[in-house]
Design an enzyme around this catalytic site. Structure first.
Site, PDB file in Angstrom:
ATOM      1  N   CYS A  26       0.869  -1.178   0.000  1.00 44.79           N
ATOM      2  CA  CYS A  26       0.000   0.000   0.000  1.00 44.79           C
ATOM      3  C   CYS A  26       0.901   1.223   0.000  1.00 44.79           C
ATOM      4  O   CYS A  26       1.705   1.399   0.926  1.00 44.79           O
ATOM      5  CB  CYS A  26      -0.899  -0.010   1.228  1.00 44.79           C
ATOM      6  SG  CYS A  26      -1.887   1.488   1.464  1.00 44.79           S
ATOM      7  N   THR A  75       0.110   4.402   0.344  1.00 42.61           N
ATOM      8  CA  THR A  75      -0.230   5.350   1.400  1.00 42.61           C
ATOM      9  C   THR A  75       0.335   4.896   2.740  1.00 42.61           C
ATOM     10  O   THR A  75       0.979   5.670   3.453  1.00 42.61           O
ATOM     11  CB  THR A  75      -1.759   5.518   1.492  1.00 42.61           C
ATOM     12  OG1 THR A  75      -2.262   5.997   0.247  1.00 42.61           O
ATOM     13  CG2 THR A  75      -2.126   6.504   2.588  1.00 42.61           C
ATOM     14  N   CYS A 109      -0.707   3.710  -6.428  1.00 42.48           N
ATOM     15  CA  CYS A 109      -1.584   3.028  -5.473  1.00 42.48           C
ATOM     16  C   CYS A 109      -1.729   1.613  -5.999  1.00 42.48           C
ATOM     17  O   CYS A 109      -1.967   1.420  -7.200  1.00 42.48           O
ATOM     18  CB  CYS A 109      -2.945   3.711  -5.383  1.00 42.48           C
ATOM     19  SG  CYS A 109      -4.185   2.764  -4.442  1.00 42.48           S
TER      20      CYS A 109
END
Length: 272
Positions: free
Chosen positions: A83, A85, A197
């Site tokens: 991921c 983020t 992403c």
């Protein structure tokens, strides 16, 4: 793959791949291709999905705590935070908290900068990712001779999840996402887009169709797989079954609807 028992923990600790949702499947696939004998546990924190709209403080607190619980339960040989983020915000916190090798996810700005002919690249990510200083540093180090356009899209991860559940997503929705890059100054010259992403490679075909012209998309899945294979080059998988388990942090209808897509990928389902 059943929950590991005592013997499994000792002889066949799995690779644990973690994401807020289903995006990490784009990383899991090349890992399994590189290490076909390795058992894997794929964890989707659907109780916290989506990460892209959460604050840095929320993610920095949630991810290490959750991975601590998962490490106690599954005793992984290695963890992949699949991921962008979570990696840009919480990777250092996780490494400080756990005595397990942890591989993060880096936006593929370097290979994009090396491949672009137009010297204009796009970075498509969640709002939480594209605003990070980490992305500034990657652009400065590897793409200083390029125009780097960024667009933070809060909805594309959910669109990718909907696709996996078999739900229709209008083409106009993908066109609106791509317009966030193309409509910027120099956007018409852009020839490569970094999918920053892990959800986004799951809808790469739809993004390409919405791009108005031929465009290349790059992401970090293969690079992560090579890194994992390198770190585990001395691992002994003798006697291990290459089983797979998908674990959700919340039991809900959306998780249940993902069952067929996970079964196609050889993953049984469990809940934390």
């Amino acid at each position: 793959m059943a929950r590991p028992g005592a013997d499994d923990v000792v002889t066949c600790p799995p690779i644990l791949v973690f994401d807020s949702g289903m995006g990490g499947l784009s990383v899991l696939a090349p890992i399994r291709a590189a290490l076909p004998q390795a058992p894997v546990v794929y964890v989707a924190d659907n109780a916290g999905f989506p990460y892209g709209s959460k604050s840095e403080a929320e993610i920095a607190a949630r991810v290490p705590a959750l991975l601590g619980r998962l490490t106690e339960r599954y005793r992984p040989r290695l963890i992949v935070i699949a991921c962008n983020t979570a990696s840009t915000i919480a990777l250092s916190h996780v490494r400080a908290a756990l005595d397990v090798p942890v591989v993060g996810t880096v936006p593929a700005i370097k290979p994009a900068a090396e491949a672009t002919k137009a010297k204009v690249i796009g970075v498509l990510g969640t709002p939480a990712t594209v605003r990070q200083a980490y992305v500034d540093n990657l652009a400065a180090e590897f793409a200083s001779d390029c125009v780097v356009l960024r667009h933070g899209t809060p909805e594309l991860a959910a669109m990718a999840e909907a696709k996996l559940r078999g739900e229709g997503v209008p083409a106009e929705a993908y066109a609106a996402v791509m317009a966030g890059l193309i409509d910027q100054p120099r956007g018409e010259d852009m020839d490569i887009v970094v999918l920053a992403c892990t959800h986004f490679p799951l809808v790469e075909e739809e993004l390409a169709a919405a791009a108005r012209r031929p465009m290349r998309f790059v992401h970090g899945g293969q690079g992560i797989a090579r890194r994992v294979a390198h770190l585990l080059r001395d691992a002994d998988w003798t006697g291990c079954e290459p089983a797979g388990l998908a674990v959700f942090t919340a039991r809900d209808e959306k998780a249940a609807a993902l069952g067929p897509a996970l079964a196609e990928r050889g993953l049984d389902v469990d809940y934390l």
